[in-house]
Write a protein that holds these residues in place. Structure first.
Motif, short mmCIF file in Angstrom:
data_model
loop_
_atom_site.label_atom_id
_atom_site.label_comp_id
_atom_site.label_asym_id
_atom_site.label_seq_id
_atom_site.Cartn_x
_atom_site.Cartn_y
_atom_site.Cartn_z
N TYR A 1 -23.83 -34.02 12.42
CA TYR A 1 -24.09 -33.34 11.15
C TYR A 1 -24.09 -34.30 9.96
O TYR A 1 -25.03 -34.32 9.16
CB TYR A 1 -23.06 -32.24 10.92
CG TYR A 1 -23.23 -31.54 9.58
CD1 TYR A 1 -24.15 -30.52 9.43
CD2 TYR A 1 -22.47 -31.93 8.46
CE1 TYR A 1 -24.33 -29.90 8.20
CE2 TYR A 1 -22.65 -31.31 7.23
CZ TYR A 1 -23.58 -30.30 7.11
OH TYR A 1 -23.76 -29.69 5.90
N LYS B 1 -27.33 -35.10 7.76
CA LYS B 1 -27.31 -34.72 6.35
C LYS B 1 -27.66 -35.93 5.48
O LYS B 1 -28.41 -35.81 4.49
CB LYS B 1 -25.94 -34.16 5.96
CG LYS B 1 -25.87 -33.68 4.52
CD LYS B 1 -24.49 -33.10 4.19
CE LYS B 1 -24.43 -32.62 2.74
NZ LYS B 1 -23.07 -32.09 2.41
N TYR C 1 -31.35 -36.62 5.76
CA TYR C 1 -32.12 -35.68 4.95
C TYR C 1 -32.11 -36.12 3.47
O TYR C 1 -33.11 -36.03 2.78
CB TYR C 1 -31.53 -34.28 5.09
CG TYR C 1 -32.38 -33.17 4.52
CD1 TYR C 1 -33.55 -32.77 5.14
CD2 TYR C 1 -31.99 -32.51 3.35
CE1 TYR C 1 -34.33 -31.74 4.62
CE2 TYR C 1 -32.77 -31.48 2.82
CZ TYR C 1 -33.94 -31.10 3.46
OH TYR C 1 -34.70 -30.08 2.93
N THR D 1 -27.36 -28.88 14.31
CA THR D 1 -27.92 -28.98 12.97
C THR D 1 -29.44 -28.89 13.10
O THR D 1 -30.00 -29.23 14.15
CB THR D 1 -27.57 -30.31 12.29
OG1 THR D 1 -28.24 -31.38 12.97
CG2 THR D 1 -26.07 -30.55 12.32
#
Length: 293
Positions: free
Chosen positions: A42, A46, A49, A77
């Motif tokens: 995760y 993240k 992203y 995710t």
């Protein structure tokens, strides 16, 4: 993003990534790419992203961020990015003239220069010694039991010149920038996909993938990418540093490929032998293919 509006989901099998990838199409016939990863990743995803968001502010076509979150009852995710319509550049190059291949490389080189222009956040700079990591992996290669005839030239070049790396300011790297992760658009421009190997490091490190995967596809493309990045004024230090990364990756990739099977190992051995030839057993820092076009 509301999945109720999806009308089709098709799995993508191409690529080395451990995550699952899908093409999704919504009721408006708009396509996206969905990437599913384990929840253990995760924080990493993240951050990825967030990096894609940074890249999306630049002036080139790319997979832009749409949505990110947790799915499957907290087990995974997900990341949704815009779909870049076009043909894999790796395949498109085979249908182009040499001048068109060079021009595609030129466009890609200008995009890479843009990517490297983003200021790196202090929190993203890793203090881990790249030099020590590379030397350690060279030792692992030597102990792996899979050797390439004449590999001492690459081993010695890395050991003697590894101090050359990290002399430049840190940049955000795409991490896997080669024609296999680029798209040939209908207007002959170039789009960029697959940012999952993004990193922070030496700008020149990005170019070793030319030797690994692009030279065998198109030498004019490779020349174009380098010429564009430096506006046809390639500094000598670039060649010295690139040779370190090429020598290192040509050996390390053999050990890396073991988990993918003998065919992949054989492919990496073939590329290692080609690199030894292109660099004249590392007696030259400018690969022979660069001046062949």
């Amino acid at each position: 993003m509301n999945s109720d509006k999806w009308v089709s989901v098709k799995k993508i099998y191409k690529g080395w990534s451990s995550e699952s990838k899908y093409i999704i199409k919504d009721c408006n016939n708009v396509k996206y790419i969905l990437r599913i990863s384990d929840i253990a990743d995760y924080d990493k995803k993240k951050h990825e992203y967030g990096i894609i968001k940074k890249f999306s502010s630049l002036d080139f076509v790319m997979s832009k961020p749409v949505d990110f979150g947790i799915c499957n009852n907290g087990k995974n995710t997900y990341m949704i990015l815009s779909w870049v319509e076009g043909e894999d550049l790796e395949e498109a190059l085979n249908q182009m003239s040499e001048q068109e291949q060079y021009e595609a490389g030129w466009r890609a080189g200008k995009i890479l220069k843009q990517i490297h222009s983003i200021k790196v956040d202090d929190s993203d700079i890793n203090d881990q010694s790249k030099k020590e990591k590379m030397l350690h992996k060279i030792d692992l290669y030597l102990k792996s039991g899979i050797r390439v005839e004449g590999d001492e030239a690459a081993v010695n070049y890395v050991r003697d010149h590894v101090h050359e790396i990290n002399r430049l300011p840190k940049v955000y790297q795409h991490g896997d920038f080669h024609p296999g992760n680029l798209i040939h658009l209908c207007n002959s421009d170039v789009g960029v996909i697959d940012f999952n190997r993004n990193n922070v490091g030496d700008a020149y490190e990005e170019f070793f993938k030319l030797e690994s995967f692009a030279v065998e596809v198109s030498i004019p493309y490779c020349r174009g990418q380098i010429d564009a990045y430096f506006d046809k004024n390639v500094p000598e230090i670039f060649w010295r540093i690139l040779a370190v990364y090429v020598a290192y990756s040509s050996l390390n990739s053999i050990r890396w490929a073991i988990k993918f099977g003998q065919d992949e190992v054989d492919g990496m051995i073939r590329r290692c032998k080609a690199s030894l030839e292109h660099y004249d057993n590392y007696k030259s820092v400018i690969p022979s293919w660069y001046s062949s076009f």
